[in-house]
Structure formats: C-alpha cells, structure tokens
Design an enzyme around this catalytic site. Structure first.
Site, mmCIF file in Angstrom:
data_model
loop_
_atom_site.group_PDB
_atom_site.id
_atom_site.type_symbol
_atom_site.label_atom_id
_atom_site.label_comp_id
_atom_site.label_asym_id
_atom_site.label_seq_id
_atom_site.Cartn_x
_atom_site.Cartn_y
_atom_site.Cartn_z
ATOM 1 N N ARG A 42 0.818 -1.206 0.000
ATOM 2 C CA ARG A 42 0.000 0.000 0.000
ATOM 3 C C ARG A 42 0.858 1.264 0.000
ATOM 4 N NH1 ARG A 42 -5.235 -0.564 0.708
ATOM 5 N NH2 ARG A 42 -5.980 -2.662 1.083
ATOM 6 N N ASP A 119 -9.970 3.936 -4.857
ATOM 7 C CA ASP A 119 -10.351 3.216 -3.639
ATOM 8 C C ASP A 119 -10.598 1.738 -3.924
ATOM 9 O OD1 ASP A 119 -10.971 2.958 -0.948
ATOM 10 O OD2 ASP A 119 -13.085 3.414 -1.232
ATOM 11 N N ILE A 143 -8.714 13.999 3.837
ATOM 12 C CA ILE A 143 -7.985 15.112 3.240
ATOM 13 C C ILE A 143 -8.817 16.391 3.344
ATOM 14 C CG2 ILE A 143 -7.092 16.082 1.085
ATOM 15 C CD1 ILE A 143 -5.264 14.012 2.179
ATOM 16 N N CYS A 173 -5.064 22.272 10.760
ATOM 17 C CA CYS A 173 -6.075 21.906 11.753
ATOM 18 C C CYS A 173 -5.842 22.654 13.075
ATOM 19 C CB CYS A 173 -6.037 20.403 12.020
ATOM 20 S SG CYS A 173 -6.789 19.394 10.715
ATOM 21 N N CYS A 176 -7.717 22.520 16.862
ATOM 22 C CA CYS A 176 -9.109 22.062 16.744
ATOM 23 C C CYS A 176 -9.214 20.545 16.910
ATOM 24 C CB CYS A 176 -9.665 22.472 15.388
ATOM 25 S SG CYS A 176 -11.379 21.941 15.114
ATOM 26 N N CYS A 183 -17.462 12.685 17.218
ATOM 27 C CA CYS A 183 -17.683 11.325 16.701
ATOM 28 C C CYS A 183 -18.630 10.558 17.625
ATOM 29 C CB CYS A 183 -16.353 10.588 16.580
ATOM 30 S SG CYS A 183 -16.544 8.883 15.989
ATOM 31 N N CYS A 199 -16.056 2.818 14.104
ATOM 32 C CA CYS A 199 -16.536 3.798 13.130
ATOM 33 C C CYS A 199 -17.876 3.366 12.539
ATOM 34 C CB CYS A 199 -15.498 3.974 12.024
ATOM 35 S SG CYS A 199 -15.984 5.116 10.727
ATOM 36 N N ASP A 227 -21.343 11.043 8.438
ATOM 37 C CA ASP A 227 -20.667 12.259 7.987
ATOM 38 C C ASP A 227 -20.341 13.218 9.132
ATOM 39 O OD1 ASP A 227 -20.726 11.627 5.230
ATOM 40 O OD2 ASP A 227 -22.796 12.305 5.068
ATOM 41 N N CYS A 229 -17.997 13.732 11.355
ATOM 42 C CA CYS A 229 -16.693 14.378 11.498
ATOM 43 C C CYS A 229 -16.472 15.435 10.423
ATOM 44 C CB CYS A 229 -15.567 13.346 11.480
ATOM 45 S SG CYS A 229 -15.409 12.397 9.950
#
Length: 359
Positions: A42, A119, A143, A173, A176, A183, A199, A227, A229
């Site tokens: 990967r 993907d 991303i 970020c 934050c 979540c 998740c 959705d 997050c």
C-alpha cells in the site's frame, strides 16, 4: 475531465510504512483483512505497476445541493445515508474519467503506461493526495483543502512518466479537535487515527456480522455511513457543491422513511441501488442497519409491527430485530410509566385543592 484539482507526486511513501504497520498491529482495521493482505504494498505504488515514476492524484466534489443533513439526522423516523452514496457509484465515475485522462496523456506523448485507481486497490490514496498538494490529512484522517473542505472523492493515476512534482501544503487543523469530540462512537482514538471497529461507516458498510450491542444506540438513524466528522469541521464552511449529475441524490435514498425501507424486498433494493455504492452491502446488511435505526426510533406501534414482520427471515437479522424490539418495548414501558406518573400527580393536586377548600 471534470476534476476540481490535480496534483503530482513521486512514489516514495516510506514514511507511512511504520504508521500503517502500527495501525494494523492495533487491529484498527477490524474485519478488513484486505488492509493487511498485501503487506506494505500500500505504501509502494511502484510495486502495483512496475515502472511507475509518478502518481497523479485528483479530487472531484460530491456534495449535492440541498443535502438536508440536519433535517434528516434530527428526525429519528428517517434513514440517513452518507451524502457520498446518494448518487451513482463514485468508483465508476472517477475510474472512467481517470482512464480517459490516461488515454489523453498516452496520445500526447506517443506512449505511456498507466493504471487508474479509485479506492479499489492496495494504495494509500490520502497520503499520496497530501504529498501531491491536494490538501492535508486532517485529524479525522480525511484530506482537507482550504478552498474546498473535505466533501470530495479522490482518485489516482499511476504513470511511468517523469512528470514534475507538486509540493505538499501546510497542515491547518491547529488545536481544533471538533471531529474527535463529535464522533458518535469515539472512533477517532487519537489525532489522525481511526479505530475502524468503532466507526459507523465501518459498522454499517464493511462489517459483515453483528453490530456490537454497545454501539447500536450510538448509531442513531445512520443506515449507511456517517458524515459527522465532516459536518463539524470548520473548513467545510468553504466546501463546494458538485456539478456532476451522477452525484445527484436518488429520491428513494434522500431522507427516506425507515419503516418504508424496512419493507423493501430484495428485488426493490437491487432496483433502487443499481449503479450505487450501497448495493455492495447487500439486502441483508441493509435490513440489519435499518433494524438498528428502528430500535433507536421513538416508540410507535407501527415501528414494532414493522420489526416483527421480518422476524424469522435470517438469524443475523433476527438478532438485530430482537434487540430493536426490546428497545421499543422499553420505550413503551417508559412512556406508560410517565403517563401514569403524570396522572397520579394530577390526582394528588386535585385532592390537595379539595382539602384546601374544605379547610
């Protein structure tokens, strides 16, 4: 080609290998055995296509107009489908465009070997996108882009041409942690680290067996993906709407009634999800997810009836139906107790008023 941005990078992801190995060692991939099956391939795109010198990363917006996030999530009688899955399967759309891009490059250069990915193969697409300058990896592991937030798909074209490379962008970020704290299941166990086993996207899409009981109440009415997050991320104030007709929401999947969805037979499920990413989970897991959402809905006789109507069809589904029925019955009992308590309080007040007059 309809992409909003492209970037180019080399194939060196050696800095990602220890991070990937640690993630696998912690079993954060859950039942996604394919994440470990190819070892460190990967992080080595050149092993996927020998001779590869560069990776062309692309992004394509998918956020539809009138996404109806809040109105759907706040109504427990409706089913919430992750906004990326409301239209046509993005794998097909992006892969077709990437192939066209490869053909155009080949025609221009006379010869070029390339291979598109969306993907669909052992490749670390987000580190590649970050290295190619499409954005930075946020604390939720997605991303982020200054001008576009995170509501976009990624795709890659491996190619054997020594193209000039782009530079990475600065992470922004800051301090934050909104995505971590919002979540529903606490799946973002550390900045940039997601435990897939918690998740909701994994639980409703990748997991083939039983959804852990402790996590079912936290799923709410999310029946395919999550959705949260992204919704909380401040950078998505700058998100851009898609102009791709293929990503327009299908009416039957956009804020649908849970009870209606639970009555779908397999033929209708396959018909509505034709060409959709949702079809890959199959009718059984679709019903499993809806059963959990119905278990989280307010008590209604119609909900209880709908759940009981599919009892006995499948052992996996039965276990989730039984749990959901138990939740519904508990709410009915709670409502009954609340009504009785209110009646008793009114009776006591009436008696007290009568005694006061007599006195």
């Amino acid at each position: 080609m309809g992409f909003q941005q492209i970037g180019i990078c080399d194939t060196d992801l050696s800095d990602q290998e220890p991070l990937l190995q640690a993630w696998l060692d912690n079993q954060y991939h859950g039942e996604m055995d394919w994440m470990a099956r190819h070892g460190m391939m990967r992080a080595r795109p050149h092993e996927l296509l020998p001779g590869t010198l560069r990776v062309i990363s692309v992004r394509m917006n998918y956020l539809p107009a009138r996404a109806a996030f809040a109105s759907t999530l706040k109504n427990p009688r409706l089913g919430y489908v992750s906004r990326y899955a409301l239209g046509r399967d993005y794998h097909k759309v992006l892969r077709s465009r990437l192939k066209q891009l490869g053909e155009k490059i080949r025609a221009w250069c006379g010869q070029a070997n390339y291979r598109p990915f969306v993907d669909s193969a052992p490749i670390l697409e987000r580190p590649l996108a970050a290295k190619a300058g499409l954005g930075w990896v946020g604390k939720h592991s997605l991303i982020l882009n200054r001008e576009a937030g995170s509501w976009f798909f990624l795709g890659e074209l491996l190619i054997d041409l020594p193209l000039p490379v782009d530079g990475a962008v600065k992470e922004e970020c800051g301090k934050c942690v909104a995505c971590i704290t919002t979540c529903p299941t606490g799946a973002i166990v550390a900045p940039y680290t997601v435990d897939a086993r918690r998740c909701i996207s994994y639980l409703t899409i990748e997991l083939e067996g039983d959804i852990p009981e402790a996590l079912r109440p936290l799923i709410g009415n999310r029946i395919y993906g999550c959705d949260d997050c992204q919704l909380i991320c401040p950078w998505n104030r700058f998100s851009q709407l898609t102009d791709e007709a293929d990503f327009s929401p299908r009416a039957a999947l956009h804020a649908p009634e849970l009870i209606d969805l639970f009555h779908w037979d397999e033929a209708r499920f396959l018909r509505v999800t034709e060409g959709s990413a949702i079809r890959r989970i199959g009718h059984l897991r679709w019903l499993r997810n809806i059963a959990v959402a119905l278990g989280n809905a307010p008590y209604e006789p119609a909900v209880l009836s709908a759940l009981q109507s599919r009892s006995g069809e499948n052992a996996l589904l039965d276990r989730h139906i039984q749990w959901a029925v138990g939740e519904q019955l508990a709410r009915r009992e709670a409502q009954s107790v609340k009504v009785q308590t209110a009646q008793q309080q009114r009776l006591v007040r009436s008696i007290e008023k009568g005694l006061s007059r007599d006195a």
